[in-house]
Scaffold this motif. Sequence first.
Motif, PDB file in Angstrom:
ATOM      1  N   THR A   8     -12.981 -31.664 -45.780  1.00 54.58           N
ATOM      2  CA  THR A   8     -13.148 -30.772 -46.924  1.00 54.58           C
ATOM      3  C   THR A   8     -12.047 -29.719 -46.843  1.00 54.58           C
ATOM      4  OG1 THR A   8     -14.624 -29.361 -45.653  1.00 54.58           O
ATOM      5  CG2 THR A   8     -15.665 -31.017 -47.056  1.00 54.58           C
ATOM      6  N   ILE A   9     -11.895 -28.966 -47.906  1.00 48.34           N
ATOM      7  CA  ILE A   9     -10.885 -27.900 -47.889  1.00 48.34           C
ATOM      8  C   ILE A   9     -11.560 -26.577 -48.224  1.00 48.34           C
ATOM      9  CG2 ILE A   9      -8.791 -26.989 -48.963  1.00 48.34           C
ATOM     10  CD1 ILE A   9      -7.764 -29.761 -49.329  1.00 48.34           C
ATOM     11  N   ARG A  10     -11.285 -25.566 -47.418  1.00 49.31           N
ATOM     12  CA  ARG A  10     -11.693 -24.207 -47.749  1.00 49.31           C
ATOM     13  C   ARG A  10     -10.491 -23.547 -48.427  1.00 49.31           C
ATOM     14  NH1 ARG A  10     -15.984 -22.798 -43.747  1.00 49.31           N
ATOM     15  NH2 ARG A  10     -17.083 -24.803 -43.603  1.00 49.31           N
ATOM     16  N   VAL A  11     -10.744 -22.924 -49.537  1.00 46.50           N
ATOM     17  CA  VAL A  11      -9.647 -22.343 -50.317  1.00 46.50           C
ATOM     18  C   VAL A  11      -9.825 -20.827 -50.395  1.00 46.50           C
ATOM     19  CG1 VAL A  11      -8.384 -22.445 -52.493  1.00 46.50           C
ATOM     20  CG2 VAL A  11      -9.647 -24.435 -51.699  1.00 46.50           C
ATOM     21  N   ASN A  38      -1.022 -29.209 -50.691  1.00 52.35           N
ATOM     22  CA  ASN A  38      -1.449 -30.582 -50.453  1.00 52.35           C
ATOM     23  C   ASN A  38      -2.971 -30.607 -50.339  1.00 52.35           C
ATOM     24  OD1 ASN A  38      -2.102 -33.069 -49.402  1.00 52.35           O
ATOM     25  ND2 ASN A  38      -0.984 -32.791 -47.476  1.00 52.35           N
ATOM     26  N   CYS A  39      -3.638 -31.225 -51.320  1.00 52.61           N
ATOM     27  CA  CYS A  39      -5.098 -31.245 -51.337  1.00 52.61           C
ATOM     28  C   CYS A  39      -5.645 -32.627 -51.018  1.00 52.61           C
ATOM     29  CB  CYS A  39      -5.611 -30.792 -52.705  1.00 52.61           C
ATOM     30  SG  CYS A  39      -5.078 -29.143 -53.156  1.00 52.61           S
ATOM     31  N   ARG A  40      -4.827 -33.466 -50.432  1.00 55.42           N
ATOM     32  CA  ARG A  40      -5.289 -34.825 -50.148  1.00 55.42           C
ATOM     33  C   ARG A  40      -6.339 -34.800 -49.029  1.00 55.42           C
ATOM     34  NH1 ARG A  40      -3.480 -39.758 -51.548  1.00 55.42           N
ATOM     35  NH2 ARG A  40      -4.067 -41.453 -50.175  1.00 55.42           N
ATOM     36  N   LEU A  41      -7.463 -35.453 -49.280  1.00 54.39           N
ATOM     37  CA  LEU A  41      -8.543 -35.441 -48.300  1.00 54.39           C
ATOM     38  C   LEU A  41      -8.796 -36.831 -47.738  1.00 54.39           C
ATOM     39  CD1 LEU A  41     -11.152 -33.090 -50.004  1.00 54.39           C
ATOM     40  CD2 LEU A  41      -9.687 -32.624 -48.034  1.00 54.39           C
ATOM     41  N   MET A  42      -8.972 -36.898 -46.437  1.00 54.39           N
ATOM     42  CA  MET A  42      -9.391 -38.137 -45.793  1.00 54.39           C
ATOM     43  C   MET A  42     -10.920 -38.111 -45.716  1.00 54.39           C
ATOM     44  SD  MET A  42      -6.628 -39.798 -45.125  1.00 54.39           S
ATOM     45  CE  MET A  42      -5.995 -39.222 -46.663  1.00 54.39           C
ATOM     46  N   PHE A  69      -4.975 -23.182 -48.457  1.00 52.45           N
ATOM     47  CA  PHE A  69      -5.799 -24.394 -48.533  1.00 52.45           C
ATOM     48  C   PHE A  69      -5.976 -24.887 -47.104  1.00 52.45           C
ATOM     49  CE2 PHE A  69      -6.225 -25.642 -53.059  1.00 52.45           C
ATOM     50  CZ  PHE A  69      -5.466 -24.648 -53.629  1.00 52.45           C
ATOM     51  N   SER A  70      -7.158 -24.673 -46.556  1.00 51.34           N
ATOM     52  CA  SER A  70      -7.375 -24.896 -45.132  1.00 51.34           C
ATOM     53  C   SER A  70      -8.297 -26.091 -44.919  1.00 51.34           C
ATOM     54  CB  SER A  70      -7.981 -23.625 -44.542  1.00 51.34           C
ATOM     55  OG  SER A  70      -8.143 -23.743 -43.158  1.00 51.34           O
ATOM     56  N   VAL A  71      -7.748 -27.138 -44.312  1.00 47.64           N
ATOM     57  CA  VAL A  71      -8.505 -28.384 -44.167  1.00 47.64           C
ATOM     58  C   VAL A  71      -9.531 -28.256 -43.041  1.00 47.64           C
ATOM     59  CG1 VAL A  71      -8.313 -30.853 -43.650  1.00 47.64           C
ATOM     60  CG2 VAL A  71      -6.550 -29.716 -45.017  1.00 47.64           C
ATOM     61  N   ARG A  72     -10.746 -28.752 -43.291  1.00 46.52           N
ATOM     62  CA  ARG A  72     -11.796 -28.783 -42.268  1.00 46.52           C
ATOM     63  C   ARG A  72     -12.142 -30.230 -41.965  1.00 46.52           C
ATOM     64  NH1 ARG A  72     -13.595 -23.463 -41.580  1.00 46.52           N
ATOM     65  NH2 ARG A  72     -11.796 -22.305 -42.335  1.00 46.52           N
ATOM     66  N   ASP A  73     -12.468 -30.490 -40.692  1.00 40.43           N
ATOM     67  CA  ASP A  73     -12.795 -31.872 -40.320  1.00 40.43           C
ATOM     68  C   ASP A  73     -14.225 -32.208 -40.774  1.00 40.43           C
ATOM     69  OD1 ASP A  73     -14.583 -30.808 -38.471  1.00 40.43           O
ATOM     70  OD2 ASP A  73     -13.108 -30.876 -36.840  1.00 40.43           O
ATOM     71  N   GLY A 102     -15.145 -28.131 -38.932  1.00 42.47           N
ATOM     72  CA  GLY A 102     -14.408 -27.304 -37.972  1.00 42.47           C
ATOM     73  C   GLY A 102     -12.968 -27.079 -38.397  1.00 42.47           C
ATOM     74  N   TRP A 103     -12.415 -25.964 -37.953  1.00 41.54           N
ATOM     75  CA  TRP A 103     -11.034 -25.586 -38.260  1.00 41.54           C
ATOM     76  C   TRP A 103     -10.187 -25.871 -37.027  1.00 41.54           C
ATOM     77  CZ3 TRP A 103      -8.588 -20.340 -37.062  1.00 41.54           C
ATOM     78  CH2 TRP A 103      -7.348 -20.188 -37.701  1.00 41.54           C
ATOM     79  N   ASN A 104      -9.059 -26.518 -37.229  1.00 39.64           N
ATOM     80  CA  ASN A 104      -8.166 -26.749 -36.100  1.00 39.64           C
ATOM     81  C   ASN A 104      -6.888 -25.948 -36.306  1.00 39.64           C
ATOM     82  OD1 ASN A 104      -6.573 -27.581 -34.055  1.00 39.64           O
ATOM     83  ND2 ASN A 104      -6.867 -29.776 -34.382  1.00 39.64           N
TER      84      ASN A 104
END
Lengths: 298, 620
Positions: free
Chosen positions: A176-179, A168-172, A145-149, A153-155
Amino acid sequence: MSQVLRDLEYESIYIIREAIAESQNPVLLYSIGKDSSVLLHLLMKAFYPVKPPVPLLHIDTTWKFKEMIEFRDRTARELGISLLTYTNAEGIRLGIDPFSTSSNHYTAVMKTEALKQALDKHGFDMIIGGARRDEEKSRAKERIFSVRDADHGWNPRSQRPEFWNLYNCRLMKGQTIRVFPLSNWTELDVWLYIYEEDIPVVPLYFAAERPVVKRDGMLIMVDDNRFKLGLNEKTEMKHIRFRTLGCYPLTAAIESGARTVPEIIEEVFSADHSERSGRLIDYDEQNSMEEKKVRGYF
Amino acid sequence: MNSSDTNISNYLQTPTLRLLTCGNVDDGKSTFLGRLLLDSGNVYEDHLGALERISRRYNPTNSGPELAYLVDGLRAEIEQGITIDVSYRYFFTRNRKYIIADAPGHAQYTKNMAVAASKSDVAVLLIDAASGIKIQTIRHLSILSLMRINRLVIAVNKMDLVDFSKERFDGIKDDIGRAIGTIYGRMCPFWSVPVSSRNGDNVVRKSASMPWYDGGSVLEILESMELDNQESSSFCLPVQYVARDADRRYYSGTVASGEVSVDDEVVVLPSLLRTRVSGLSVAGKHSEEAKKGDPAMIELADEVDVSRGDRLVKSEQELMQGDTLSCQVFWFGEKAMVPKDVYELKFLTYKARATVRQVNERLDLDSLVRSPASRLAQNEIGFASIMLSTDHYCLPFQESKALGSFLVVDIGTGDTVGLGTIVSIGKAGRPHPYATVVDKSMRAALKKQGPMLIWFTGLSGAGKSTIANLLEQRLYEQGYHTYLLDGDILRDGLNRDLGFDSDSRKENIRRAGEVAKLMVDAGLLVIACFISPFAEDRTMVRSLFRKGEFCEVYVSTPIDECIRKDPKGLYAKALRGEIPDFTGVSSPYEPPVSPEVTIDASKCSVSEAVQLLLHHLAED
């Protein structure tokens, strides 16, 4: 089913269910390749007997192989899943094409930028894709589960730690999340699973006589009449197949006699070149994929 | 398929081995991995070509390709010559598929080491033969033990730098054996292998330079490694997603422990509603049963309210219930963990707000000393109690990794700031079980027994004490650690303030139950004899124990027989009215509805009764 494949299948189903359960507006990024075929098959299984509550999205650069587009439309129709497609109209207007533009710029506009526009347009928050960690070195470091801003973008330096099956799928706001449910699959696993489950794939994966041009040591298939032959270049018929599928001018074929899935498995089991060695866009520069991902590429 | 059939079927039928590699930052981990991939035929030609180009660019003075670049992926890593993040590598041999989680050795990246450990079956720990065990080695071992990694391969690397010395290898092997014993608190099986990654000795191929070593190469050891799983077997399915079609609901989730079949009665937690499994499928296929790890889709017989985060179990007693978690915490947040802070906890499919009640101790990974603490800073490991807003059902981490762990999520930033593993769960307000390093299962393991309470109930004179005494004698002879908890002895000391009125009798039983609980916690087989006439009191005692830890023995000798024998002359007195509220005479006895064992002592000898009990205990 054999233990290795069953373990992979079960892990992937858990990830797919978790992604959709945690999402307000999920989408499955469908690229028509063999990994997407497996992903779609797993999606159907994850929600059986109910139809999966998620649409497919295809980013259409207009330069995909013709057979891919036919396969895409037929698959969506047969499974009864809604299919969204998106093309960067601005890129078309500017005449960005893979022959006259650098592969880096072409990918940025027609794939990365197009994807970002499509995601923003529909407001998808959880984007399920078929990338695998064994494909490329920077993918090997990405979380499932990879969070993107907000700019997609990926950090890589501030990834959320993952433990066991805790995600943890909580999003600010804006995130977004790439799965990646296929993270732990290898190319070999994908083909073994396609064989065992009898999953349809685009016929281009199987060897046949096809028209190709040899360019920079790579075999590029002439898929339509937009192909511009250079000086001293000529079209010849060769017995070829593809290990991965993308935009036809940027995807090299391999000479192969593998006409069936078992023959492909045999070929992969004893291969001496990596799967993505035919992907021209990976060779722009060292860390090329990492750069693309940081900017939002899948 | 064709000629390679047998090779592929080997690959397919052997469980994938997930391993992590770790070790001090200079101990040559990346080179080891590069060697492992190269010599097992898992490096493609185009990757080797790229490797040579990168080697020339970043390290022009070195001759030959730097194997480490095969595994160091991110640009910053190559530039700084260190590994930043966990990297996953996939390779296969003719026998098996491997997933390597390559954990960074640098001190500040302890978090990633825990990430890599979480899904691994085995750890390969590298030690530099020239410099031996370092503080980093000890830290990594500590994290491995906390994450319950119970198979270790110690690769003593760079043997070429110590002239392939057997003495040097043996010295390190002894040192690491002692360290493992200390850190794991018991012997954890480990293999040690003398290795030179640079030359390829004993990584994949056996070394010609160390004829004195008669074990396998690292890969040979991994190829034949078997995986087993000793975890809780009570059925639990955390509901992941509720799917609906026109007229039905389907509850999906991966079975976290145990198994379930169609027609099984199940309980929904936390609502405690009871229903039955009426239909089942696993990964898209109809099935009669689902077991641990299976992604199931369940239909229930009744229209009960079930939503994501609920759990399906066969009996609520198989999980522990409470609102206060006593846990071990790995803290990753930049902001320290302090009491009163509120976080979101994510269990498998369940999320809950929680307040840090107390930080108790910090664990020093270098010395393994636990010292009192009131906060946990970034990269520290400690013990804390965390209070949930509502009751939760779970298991201790020692019994189930899946049901005994959770993420701590910062509500403001969404970041994962901690990982918790549950030591015990209790109720706020009650004396809270303190998180101890040595716990019940460890104490019991030392005694080689499963601790439990065997509770005898029945009329006065039914034969409870006689049977219990012989039972203890037999258990003792077989080498078990036991204690017979006798009501009279309790009334002599601990309970001397209690009389025989109904409140006092209730309290007498409650205290007996609590004392027995402490003794079971100490790892003992406890035998208790109490008339305990009221079902409510016995239920209360039962509720203090986990399923399988409480065995109710109903000695059902008929009252006529008890009166006839009357060993203490009590019935005679009671019948004359000299003893008020005497059970069976002037006060009722409520027989147990479903005791584990029933014995009528008027129909069998004492030794037959004990045989029956021993038989029952052996079956559990």
